[in-house]
Design an enzyme around this catalytic site. Structure first.
Site, PDB file in Angstrom:
ATOM      1  N   ASN A   2       0.798  -1.231   0.000  1.00  0.00           N
ATOM      2  CA  ASN A   2       0.000   0.000   0.000  1.00  0.00           C
ATOM      3  C   ASN A   2       0.827   1.275   0.000  1.00  0.00           C
ATOM      4  O   ASN A   2       0.305   2.365  -0.220  1.00  0.00           O
ATOM      5  CB  ASN A   2      -0.956   0.015   1.196  1.00  0.00           C
ATOM      6  CG  ASN A   2      -0.235   0.008   2.526  1.00  0.00           C
ATOM      7  OD1 ASN A   2       0.815  -0.627   2.666  1.00  0.00           O
ATOM      8  ND2 ASN A   2      -0.780   0.702   3.512  1.00  0.00           N
ATOM      9  N   ILE A  48       8.015   1.094  -1.382  1.00  0.00           N
ATOM     10  CA  ILE A  48       8.528   0.128  -2.346  1.00  0.00           C
ATOM     11  C   ILE A  48       7.446  -0.876  -2.744  1.00  0.00           C
ATOM     12  O   ILE A  48       7.283  -1.197  -3.926  1.00  0.00           O
ATOM     13  CB  ILE A  48       9.747  -0.613  -1.759  1.00  0.00           C
ATOM     14  CG1 ILE A  48      10.911   0.358  -1.557  1.00  0.00           C
ATOM     15  CG2 ILE A  48      10.176  -1.756  -2.666  1.00  0.00           C
ATOM     16  CD1 ILE A  48      12.081  -0.237  -0.786  1.00  0.00           C
ATOM     17  N   ARG A  89      -2.223  -4.295   6.482  1.00  0.00           N
ATOM     18  CA  ARG A  89      -2.992  -4.461   7.721  1.00  0.00           C
ATOM     19  C   ARG A  89      -4.382  -3.861   7.578  1.00  0.00           C
ATOM     20  O   ARG A  89      -5.328  -4.314   8.205  1.00  0.00           O
ATOM     21  CB  ARG A  89      -2.252  -3.808   8.876  1.00  0.00           C
ATOM     22  CG  ARG A  89      -1.073  -4.648   9.355  1.00  0.00           C
ATOM     23  CD  ARG A  89      -0.285  -3.962  10.432  1.00  0.00           C
ATOM     24  NE  ARG A  89       0.745  -4.833  10.990  1.00  0.00           N
ATOM     25  CZ  ARG A  89       1.731  -4.415  11.754  1.00  0.00           C
ATOM     26  NH1 ARG A  89       1.827  -3.137  12.065  1.00  0.00           N
ATOM     27  NH2 ARG A  89       2.630  -5.264  12.208  1.00  0.00           N
ATOM     28  N   TYR A 134      16.813  -5.780  12.842  1.00  0.00           N
ATOM     29  CA  TYR A 134      16.437  -5.621  11.431  1.00  0.00           C
ATOM     30  C   TYR A 134      17.464  -6.270  10.507  1.00  0.00           C
ATOM     31  O   TYR A 134      17.110  -6.999   9.573  1.00  0.00           O
ATOM     32  CB  TYR A 134      16.287  -4.133  11.116  1.00  0.00           C
ATOM     33  CG  TYR A 134      15.800  -3.826   9.716  1.00  0.00           C
ATOM     34  CD1 TYR A 134      14.462  -4.035   9.374  1.00  0.00           C
ATOM     35  CD2 TYR A 134      16.669  -3.307   8.757  1.00  0.00           C
ATOM     36  CE1 TYR A 134      14.010  -3.732   8.097  1.00  0.00           C
ATOM     37  CE2 TYR A 134      16.225  -3.013   7.485  1.00  0.00           C
ATOM     38  CZ  TYR A 134      14.894  -3.225   7.154  1.00  0.00           C
ATOM     39  OH  TYR A 134      14.441  -2.928   5.883  1.00  0.00           O
ATOM     40  N   LYS A 137      16.840  -9.402   7.889  1.00  0.00           N
ATOM     41  CA  LYS A 137      17.041  -9.254   6.447  1.00  0.00           C
ATOM     42  C   LYS A 137      18.163 -10.157   5.936  1.00  0.00           C
ATOM     43  O   LYS A 137      18.109 -10.648   4.804  1.00  0.00           O
ATOM     44  CB  LYS A 137      17.323  -7.790   6.119  1.00  0.00           C
ATOM     45  CG  LYS A 137      16.131  -6.866   6.338  1.00  0.00           C
ATOM     46  CD  LYS A 137      14.949  -7.260   5.480  1.00  0.00           C
ATOM     47  CE  LYS A 137      13.802  -6.271   5.566  1.00  0.00           C
ATOM     48  NZ  LYS A 137      12.672  -6.639   4.687  1.00  0.00           N
TER      49      LYS A 137
END
Length: 242
Positions: free
Chosen positions: A19, A22, A42, A148, A152
């Site tokens: 939404n 990226i 969500r 994070y 990743k």
């Protein structure tokens, strides 16, 4: 008999976190080339031309429901783009157990749930494209982003294991690792901080979301049929050597 241009067959594409930023650019790029695109968020909202599905990646039942809704609307996904992710940035000694577990659960475990569910129908069809959206941070590391970066980096090991497990059934799995991208988040940074980041990038600028999207759509195209287990940086050279 007059010659008519034959339109390509629409594929069912599922993009998570589609939404904004990226993810939105990726969804819009697939819509523009004529694919049937569902996006999970969500809230359930979606860019124009895409089908919105509410989904919470930390809830296995919600992930399954999102796939069922997509299958009913446009058929089982032939292309999965696992893009959705969160950050809970803070230095290691201040990082709580919750800061760690929420990021790992959403970014890494959420991707596991997505590819496991998508692979059911891809294996039966003996074809499929999986693209995991990682980050240059997963390759370089970054202070304040232990959680994070770990999530990743984990996507790389996941993709390469999936490549060995699913490749024989015509399913490719690749990773796109963006660097700094022009999004609402980077736009909100002070100008001097943006300038400092750009000095570290050989191309001296941030990427546009569309530049990341073009790599994702290529990986899902016929032209990338023999590319799998790859990690493709879209970072202006920031992560060279990794």
């Amino acid at each position: 008999m007059s010659e008519e241009q034959v339109s390509p067959v629409k594929r069912s594409v599922l993009v998570t976190g589609g939404n904004r930023g990226i993810g939105r650019a990726i969804a819009e790029a697939f819509v523009a080339q004529g694919d049937a695109v569902a996006v999970t968020t969500r809230s359930g909202e979606a860019p124009e031309g895409a089908y919105g599905v509410a989904c919470e990646l930390t809830d296995p039942a919600s992930v399954d429901a999102a796939f069922k809704a997509t299958e009913e609307h446009q058929g089982a996904p032939e292309v999965l783009v696992a893009n959705a992710g969160i950050t809970r940035d803070t230095l290691l000694l201040r990082m709580s157990e919750d800061d760690w577990s929420q990021v790992i659960e959403t970014n890494l475990t959420g991707s596991f749930r997505l590819v496991k569910r998508a692979s059911r129908t891809m294996l039966r069809a003996r074809k499929g494209r999986i693209v995991l959206v990682s980050s240059v941070v997963g390759l370089l590391g970054s202070p304040g982003q232990v959680n994070y970066a770990a999530s990743k980096a984990g996507l790389v090991g996941m993709a390469r294991s999936l490549t060995r497990e699913l490749g024989g059934r015509g399913i490719t799995t690749n990773v796109v690792a963006p660097g700094y991208v022009e999004t609402d988040m980077t736009a909100g940074l002070p100008e001097e901080q943006q300038a400092s980041y750009k000095q570290q990038i050989p191309l001296q600028r941030f990427a546009s979301p569309a530049e990341v999207a073009s790599v994702v759509t290529w990986l899902a195209s016929d032209g990338a049929a023999y590319v799998t287990g790859a990690v493709i940086p879209v970072d202006g050279g920031l992560g060279m050597g990794h």
